[in-house]
Scaffold this motif. Structure first.
Motif, short mmCIF file in Angstrom:
data_model
loop_
_atom_site.label_atom_id
_atom_site.label_comp_id
_atom_site.label_asym_id
_atom_site.label_seq_id
_atom_site.Cartn_x
_atom_site.Cartn_y
_atom_site.Cartn_z
N LEU A 1 0.22 4.26 0.69
CA LEU A 1 0.06 5.19 1.82
C LEU A 1 0.98 4.83 3.00
CD1 LEU A 1 -3.79 5.85 1.98
CD2 LEU A 1 -1.99 7.53 1.58
N ARG B 1 1.76 12.92 5.86
CA ARG B 1 0.76 11.98 6.32
C ARG B 1 0.82 11.87 7.84
NH1 ARG B 1 2.67 7.84 1.57
NH2 ARG B 1 1.69 9.02 -0.13
N THR C 1 -3.92 10.76 -1.72
CA THR C 1 -3.45 9.86 -2.76
C THR C 1 -4.15 10.26 -4.05
OG1 THR C 1 -3.30 7.55 -3.46
CG2 THR C 1 -5.22 8.16 -2.11
N ASP D 1 0.83 -1.20 0.00
CA ASP D 1 0.00 0.00 0.00
C ASP D 1 0.87 1.25 0.00
OD1 ASP D 1 -1.79 2.14 0.73
OD2 ASP D 1 -3.21 0.55 1.18
#
Length: 274
Positions: free
Chosen positions: A93, A183, A210, A91
């Motif tokens: 993120l 983030r 994103t 992922d």
């Protein structure tokens, strides 16, 4: 659960790992230790109260495969995917550099938080298995669940559980940056069924952007030690909370692993475990 746009669903280059963290060293069976090493940190209190006697059988590759859960073992509408697909889940993120300035009094904590994020991305939460290893992946809408059974006969999964137990304090909230985008990450401890010899649960939430849109990735992570073997579960995605499915996977999966190590055939359908 909040439904995201299909655009967001596509930007998830992956999901969840069932993987690992930190290398480890073999667990003592002499009765005067419960997994706390020099750090003085132990797994969750529930992990120390009523340890299950560890099976002595060696986990084989076929045994690890047999111990894997199926879609019938977890709640909701999970669908099993091909192993090759699950092996390549990652992922985006989770990628980023932890901001050390968030840890003014304990910069070593920043390294632990970085290790957490890297290991979630790389699917190696308990370190690289030293023996048999098998994994299985499932999908449900914008969420994924990765389940792994592995042997750590030349290392100690307890050390990694102890390490995980520190993270809600060390990494309760921090920021990381990737390609100029900031983030926010939060880590909390979660409860797990009292199964196996020791266990630890975490929830990791990542808020960021994103493809230019705001997104929140929520991962529920669980690890259970059975002797020198362990199961790990990582589940979540843009849809959010998957803790119930993780609990079910932990409860039934631990029983399957214990059955395999005891030379028994696991039940073909979900066990009635209360």
């Amino acid at each position: 659960m909040i439904r995201r746009t299909s655009r967001l669903a596509r930007v998830l280059s992956s999901a969840l790992t069932a993987g690992a963290l930190l290398t480890t060293a073999a667990c003592s069976d002499d009765g005067d230790k419960d997994g706390a090493r020099d750090s003085g940190v132990t797994a969750s209190p529930a992990a120390r109260k009523q340890p299950t006697p560890s099976p002595t059988a060696t986990l084989t590759e076929s045994g690890a495969e047999t111990a894997l859960i199926t879609a019938a073992d977890i709640e909701d509408d999970w669908t099993q995917v091909k192993d090759t697909e699950a092996e390549n889940w990652h992922d985006s993120l989770l990628v980023g550099t932890v901001d050390v300035s968030d840890f003014l009094t304990a910069k070593a904590d920043a390294a632990d938080c970085q290790q957490l994020m890297d290991s979630l991305y790389d699917d190696d939460l308990l370190g690289k298995p030293s023996g048999a290893n098998a994994l299985r992946g499932f999908t449900q809408d914008n969420s994924r669940l990765l389940y792994q059974v592995a042997s750590y006969d030349r290392s100690d999964p307890q050390d990694s559980l102890n390490w995980m137990a520190k993270l809600p304090d060390e990494c309760d909230q921090f920021t990381m940056t990737e390609n100029g985008e900031e983030r926010t990450v939060q880590v909390i401890e979660t409860s797990l069924p009292k199964v196996g010899d020791a266990r630890q649960g975490l929830r990791v939430t990542v808020q960021g952007t994103t493809d230019g849109e705001e997104a929140t990735l929520t991962l529920d992570v669980a690890a259970v030690r059975v002797g020198n073997d362990a199961i790990t579960v990582t589940a979540g995605g843009l849809d959010g909370d998957e803790h119930d499915s993780v609990e079910q996977a932990v409860k039934l999966g631990t029983q399957r692993l214990q059955d395999v190590l005891a030379g028994k055939s696991p039940a073909a359908t979900p066990s009635e475990i209360e």
